[in-house]
Scaffold this motif. Structure first.
Motif, mmCIF file in Angstrom:
data_model
loop_
_atom_site.group_PDB
_atom_site.id
_atom_site.type_symbol
_atom_site.label_atom_id
_atom_site.label_comp_id
_atom_site.label_asym_id
_atom_site.label_seq_id
_atom_site.Cartn_x
_atom_site.Cartn_y
_atom_site.Cartn_z
ATOM 1 N N SER A 92 32.211 38.964 25.134
ATOM 2 C CA SER A 92 32.524 38.986 26.573
ATOM 3 C C SER A 92 33.421 40.176 26.913
ATOM 4 O O SER A 92 34.271 40.575 26.115
ATOM 5 N N MET A 93 33.212 40.718 28.120
ATOM 6 C CA MET A 93 34.021 41.849 28.592
ATOM 7 C C MET A 93 34.361 41.648 30.068
ATOM 8 O O MET A 93 33.623 40.961 30.776
ATOM 9 N N PRO A 94 35.471 42.250 30.526
ATOM 10 C CA PRO A 94 35.833 42.106 31.948
ATOM 11 C C PRO A 94 34.736 42.634 32.873
ATOM 12 O O PRO A 94 34.025 43.584 32.538
ATOM 13 N N LYS A 95 34.625 42.000 34.051
ATOM 14 C CA LYS A 95 33.639 42.417 35.054
ATOM 15 C C LYS A 95 34.374 42.835 36.330
ATOM 16 O O LYS A 95 35.425 42.263 36.644
ATOM 17 N N PRO A 96 33.825 43.804 37.072
ATOM 18 C CA PRO A 96 34.495 44.247 38.304
ATOM 19 C C PRO A 96 34.746 43.100 39.285
ATOM 20 O O PRO A 96 35.744 43.095 39.999
ATOM 21 N N GLN A 97 33.838 42.096 39.312
ATOM 22 C CA GLN A 97 33.998 40.965 40.249
ATOM 23 C C GLN A 97 35.283 40.182 39.990
ATOM 24 O O GLN A 97 35.792 39.493 40.878
ATOM 25 N N TRP A 98 35.792 40.252 38.760
ATOM 26 C CA TRP A 98 37.020 39.520 38.428
ATOM 27 C C TRP A 98 38.181 39.937 39.342
ATOM 28 O O TRP A 98 39.045 39.133 39.665
ATOM 29 N N LEU A 99 38.191 41.222 39.729
ATOM 30 C CA LEU A 99 39.295 41.711 40.562
ATOM 31 C C LEU A 99 39.318 41.025 41.925
ATOM 32 O O LEU A 99 40.345 41.041 42.613
ATOM 33 N N GLU A 100 38.188 40.418 42.324
ATOM 34 C CA GLU A 100 38.121 39.776 43.640
ATOM 35 C C GLU A 100 38.874 38.453 43.681
ATOM 36 O O GLU A 100 39.262 37.991 44.744
ATOM 37 N N PHE A 101 39.089 37.814 42.508
ATOM 38 C CA PHE A 101 39.720 36.492 42.589
ATOM 39 C C PHE A 101 40.995 36.319 41.765
ATOM 40 O O PHE A 101 41.678 35.301 41.894
ATOM 41 N N VAL A 102 41.371 37.278 40.912
ATOM 42 C CA VAL A 102 42.657 37.114 40.204
ATOM 43 C C VAL A 102 43.806 37.404 41.173
ATOM 44 O O VAL A 102 43.643 38.183 42.114
ATOM 45 N N VAL A 103 44.963 36.776 40.949
ATOM 46 C CA VAL A 103 46.108 37.006 41.853
ATOM 47 C C VAL A 103 47.326 37.599 41.138
ATOM 48 O O VAL A 103 48.194 38.175 41.792
ATOM 49 N N THR A 104 47.421 37.483 39.815
ATOM 50 C CA THR A 104 48.612 37.991 39.135
ATOM 51 C C THR A 104 48.473 39.484 38.841
ATOM 52 O O THR A 104 47.378 39.976 38.562
ATOM 53 N N GLY A 105 49.602 40.170 38.907
ATOM 54 C CA GLY A 105 49.625 41.600 38.617
ATOM 55 C C GLY A 105 49.178 41.903 37.199
ATOM 56 O O GLY A 105 48.482 42.886 36.943
ATOM 57 N N LYS A 106 49.569 41.032 36.247
ATOM 58 C CA LYS A 106 49.217 41.272 34.842
ATOM 59 C C LYS A 106 47.699 41.258 34.659
ATOM 60 O O LYS A 106 47.126 42.131 34.005
ATOM 61 N N ALA A 107 47.027 40.267 35.256
ATOM 62 C CA ALA A 107 45.568 40.173 35.123
ATOM 63 C C ALA A 107 44.901 41.379 35.784
ATOM 64 O O ALA A 107 43.998 41.999 35.209
ATOM 65 N N ARG A 108 45.347 41.728 36.983
ATOM 66 C CA ARG A 108 44.741 42.851 37.724
ATOM 67 C C ARG A 108 44.854 44.153 36.928
ATOM 68 O O ARG A 108 43.895 44.910 36.785
ATOM 69 N N THR A 109 46.053 44.414 36.388
ATOM 70 C CA THR A 109 46.274 45.647 35.628
ATOM 71 C C THR A 109 45.400 45.686 34.378
ATOM 72 O O THR A 109 44.762 46.699 34.077
ATOM 73 N N ALA A 110 45.350 44.561 33.643
ATOM 74 C CA ALA A 110 44.578 44.511 32.395
ATOM 75 C C ALA A 110 43.082 44.704 32.667
ATOM 76 O O ALA A 110 42.394 45.421 31.935
ATOM 77 N N ILE A 111 42.583 44.087 33.738
ATOM 78 C CA ILE A 111 41.142 44.207 34.061
ATOM 79 C C ILE A 111 40.822 45.646 34.433
ATOM 80 O O ILE A 111 39.847 46.226 33.933
ATOM 81 N N ARG A 112 41.641 46.237 35.314
ATOM 82 C CA ARG A 112 41.395 47.630 35.732
ATOM 83 C C ARG A 112 41.398 48.571 34.524
ATOM 84 O O ARG A 112 40.551 49.440 34.392
ATOM 85 N N HIS A 113 42.392 48.381 33.661
ATOM 86 C CA HIS A 113 42.529 49.239 32.488
ATOM 87 C C HIS A 113 41.277 49.150 31.607
ATOM 88 O O HIS A 113 40.726 50.156 31.173
ATOM 89 N N GLN A 114 40.829 47.908 31.369
ATOM 90 C CA GLN A 114 39.671 47.698 30.501
ATOM 91 C C GLN A 114 38.385 48.233 31.144
ATOM 92 O O GLN A 114 37.544 48.824 30.470
ATOM 93 N N LEU A 115 38.245 48.024 32.462
ATOM 94 C CA LEU A 115 37.043 48.501 33.153
ATOM 95 C C LEU A 115 36.955 50.022 33.114
ATOM 96 O O LEU A 115 35.883 50.590 32.903
ATOM 97 N N LYS A 116 38.112 50.686 33.334
ATOM 98 C CA LYS A 116 38.122 52.155 33.276
ATOM 99 C C LYS A 116 37.653 52.624 31.895
ATOM 100 O O LYS A 116 36.874 53.555 31.761
ATOM 101 N N HIS A 117 38.150 51.952 30.869
ATOM 102 C CA HIS A 117 37.814 52.308 29.489
ATOM 103 C C HIS A 117 36.314 52.112 29.236
ATOM 104 O O HIS A 117 35.635 52.978 28.694
#
Length: 725
Positions: free
Chosen positions: A469-494
């Motif tokens: 499993s890997m992060p999906k861009p749609q995840w950013l639409e429903f997470v609310v914590t800064g930690k989750a948002r940062t980790a998802i963005r970082h992984q998606l960029k990679h």
């Protein structure tokens, strides 16, 4: 012990008659310290006054009055002498010739590190004030991680600045007040420092909305006699019953501040009268057992409101706050809010990390507020490592600073606190970044739920992971914590970069083959010269740019083979590339492959790709009516096809004609669900007395899967026809 005096800071400790009143006031506030430590405060003042000599505040007072006032705010919190000395000297590194080494030699390394942590980043150049403030905040947070006393000094500094805000220009007043309400008051709350938080909020509100503040202040003071009598009667009844039960207690009525009233009026759409129509009391007792005893007592005096009891003793808030909260039916039709806590809990609730300040070298163990503060800061630091900019980091911190929390249990029984509206995915990232990145679902109270499920207090949550499993861009639409948002963005960029490099490699290779060459056969000096000419640090950057449509593979291939005598000019051929050289896609190429919404291609369809600048390849079905327009730009065509292994869900749309009668929609939806397809949207296209045409937006895995959905839907007696849109 005072360190040995270096020659460059020779100032004798002044006698009482040479000491201004504001320094004597500080010493009186610090009477809890031994005499030799109070002498160190006077010494720090002498060094600070000499360093700031000639500097004035905007009010016209000598500048040194400000840092001494900051120290006095902290002395009222009973902090240690090193914090007070650092507070007196907190602006010296930034605004005077004194440097860190001199401070360390005079007052010790700890004081120098505290002052350095508070010092703003004025030496660096930023694009604007906002970026400078964000970067300064990031630096302060790093210093806080080493020593929490940095934030104590910063909060006291901000509090005194807010108390003396009148000397600033209207623009500066508004900016400082807004920053205080958005960042510093929530930080004070997050660290459990309620006294400082309340004053910061009130001063910020007064600076931003002076007239609203004045009106509310006046109405609070002019409480009607009837209300005061009711308050006294309730207080007497509670006190009498607690005394009869033999409970040693202190009972105080709570007064709401203008800011809290204004906030409640705004958030809940209530009038002033509705907000004020609540009586608040705090009961302080000796032990935890007494807290629960007192709770039983107040419930016997007045009936509790159902569902309004909160036990923050068993499950403390994220900032270490502990108390029992209950709401009672009052005798006058007004609710009575009661908080019950021990003396120590009350101290921590008022002062947070400053309560019983214990430094890491010895003393008692840190209180729960300090432990939780350290944990919060270390989580923030982990998230800031994956954040692109200081401003993005500051936005993530703001999200985490408004602690309207839910309390959740891990499978092992540990408690995690998350902001309200947090999802199962936020919980996964709170456990660990790797758990979040590999999450596929969650079990909430043993029931399997999707990752977007919102959580409520008291639930037990277990995260289901899969290594693939890997992060999906749609995840950013429903997470609310800064930690989750940062980790998802970082992984998606990679992941996007990796995918772009792979696809760009295939595209450039195919373009080079058209010219009788390949990447492997290109001379290294030629490739390096081309990369240098276009200022690409590595070949990967060029390949990613090709995939994103910022460079045409045919043009790059021609430039690279020019010296090899390559003569074929694809731009002049006017024809599509050869179909035998298709680039095969799996559908999982994140950020660089987009499926056109006009024709919604799915695996099994004949497809073509069109290169769009900055967005990568847009995939269309061959029969899409828009394809004719793209023939005018053959250099942007990309011959693509489906790989043998295709995974994921793809969007498709069906037009379904049905009887216009009750329950039909549910039957069609059930048939689609039975074919293991998700429905993303439903829309009525046409409707008359007998027949309705409905558009279903669905997700399928392939043409075969879509055919199965259509077949099951057509079988329904209520369906007249189904066609793919």
């Amino acid at each position: 012990m005072t360190p040995a005096e270096p020659a460059h800071l020779e100032h004798a400790t002044p006698a009482d008659d040479a000491v201004p009143d504001y320094v004597l006031d500080l010493e009186r506030a610090a009477e809890y310290l031994p005499a030799e430590q109070r002498a160190l405060l006077r010494r720090a003042w002498a060094v600070g006054a000499a360093a700031h000599a000639g500097q004035l505040r905007k009010s016209g007072e000598p500048y040194i009055t400000h840092p001494v006032a900051v120290a006095r705010v902290l002395a009222e919190q009973n902090v240690d002498v090193e914090t007070l000395v650092a507070a007196i000297l907190h602006d010296t590194i930034e605004d005077t010739p004194l440097d860190r080494a001199q401070l360390a030699a005079e007052f010790g390394e700890t004081v120098a590190e505290l002052v350095d942590g508070v010092t703003k980043l004025d030496k660096l150049k930023f694009q604007d004030r906002q970026e400078a403030a964000a970067e300064s905040f990031r630096k302060m947070l790093l210093a806080m991680a080493r020593d929490l006393r940095v934030i104590l000094i910063k909060l006291a500094d901000r509090l005194h600045n807010m108390r003396t805000l009148g000397a600033q220009s209207p623009e500066a007043r508004e900016r400082i007040a807004r920053e205080t309400l958005e960042i510093y008051a929530p930080i004070a709350q997050r660290l459990g420092m309620n006294l400082i938080k309340s004053e910061l909020q009130d001063l910020g509100f007064r600076a931003l909305h002076p007239i609203r503040h004045a009106v509310l202040q006046k109405r609070i003071r002019a409480q009607p006699l009837l209300r005061r009598e009711a308050l006294a009667r309730i207080e007497a009844q509670l006190a009498q019953k607690l005394a009869n039960e033999g409970l040693q207690h202190r009972l105080v009525s709570r007064v709401k501040s203008p800011w809290s009233i204004y906030n409640k009026m705004q958030a809940e759409g209530k009038t002033f009268t509705q907000v004020m129509d609540v009586f608040g009391f705090r009961i302080i007792v000796g032990t935890v057992a007494d807290c629960y005893h007192a709770l039983g007592v107040v419930h016997s005096v007045y009936k509790p409101l159902d569902g309004r009891f909160r036990d923050f003793i068993a499950i403390p808030k994220a900032n270490g706050y502990q108390s029992l909260h209950t709401v009672l039916f009052g005798p006058y039709g007004s609710p009575i809010e009661v908080q019950i806590r021990t003396q120590e809990m009350d101290l921590i609730a008022e002062r947070g990390i400053a309560a019983h300040w214990t430094y890491k070298h010895g003393g008692e163990a840190p209180n729960s507020a300090q432990v939780r503060a350290h944990s919060w800061i270390s989580n923030l630091l982990e998230s800031q490592r994956g954040t692109g900019s200081s401003l993005e980091f500051l936005e993530n911190v703001k999200v985490d600073l408004f602690p309207d929390e839910v309390y959740l249990f891990t499978p092992k029984g540990d408690i995690l606190s998350l902001p309200r509206n947090s999802t199962a995915l936020d919980f996964a990232y709170a456990v660990h970044t790797d758990v979040g990145n590999q999450a596929v679902a969650a079990r909430v109270d043993k029931k399997l739920v999707p990752l977007r499920t919102k959580l409520v207090s008291g639930q037990k949550v277990e995260v289901v992971t899969a290594k693939s499993s890997m992060p999906k861009p749609q995840w950013l639409e429903f997470v609310v914590t800064g930690k989750a948002r940062t980790a998802i963005r970082h992984q998606l960029k990679h992941l996007e970069h990796e995918d772009a490099v792979r696809l760009g490699h295939r595209m450039l290779d195919r373009a080079l083959e058209e010219l009788g060459s390949s990447l492997e056969r290109l001379p290294a000096p030629r490739l390096d010269a081309y990369l240098g000419e276009l200022r690409y640090p590595r070949l990967e950057e060029l390949l990613a740019d090709i995939a994103l449509g910022n460079r045409m593979p045919a043009q790059v291939a021609q430039a690279l083979t020019r010296d090899e005598g390559g003569t074929l000019d694809l731009l002049d051929t006017g024809a599509m590339p050869r179909s035998g050289d298709k680039i095969l896609i799996t559908g999982n190429e994140r950020g660089i492959i987009t499926f056109a919404s006009c024709c919604m291609p799915i695996p099994g369809d004949e497809i073509m790709g069109y290169h769009t600048t900055g967005r990568g390849i847009m995939v269309h079905r061959m029969e899409c009516p828009n394809v004719a327009d793209y023939r005018k730009s053959p250099e942007r065509w990309v011959a693509i096809g489906w790989d043998r292994e295709v995974s994921g869900d793809f969007g498709a749309a069906l037009r379904v004609e049905v009887d216009n009668s009750p329950g039909v929609l549910a039957q069609v939806a059930a048939a689609i669900a039975e074919a293991h397809s998700n429905i993303d949207g439903v829309e009525y296209l046409e409707r008359d007395t007998n027949v309705a045409a409905i558009r279903f937006s669905i997700e399928v895995k392939s043409r075969k899967h879509l055919a199965d959905v259509i077949r099951r839907t057509r079988r329904l007696q209520v369906v007249h026809g189904v066609q793919r849109l």
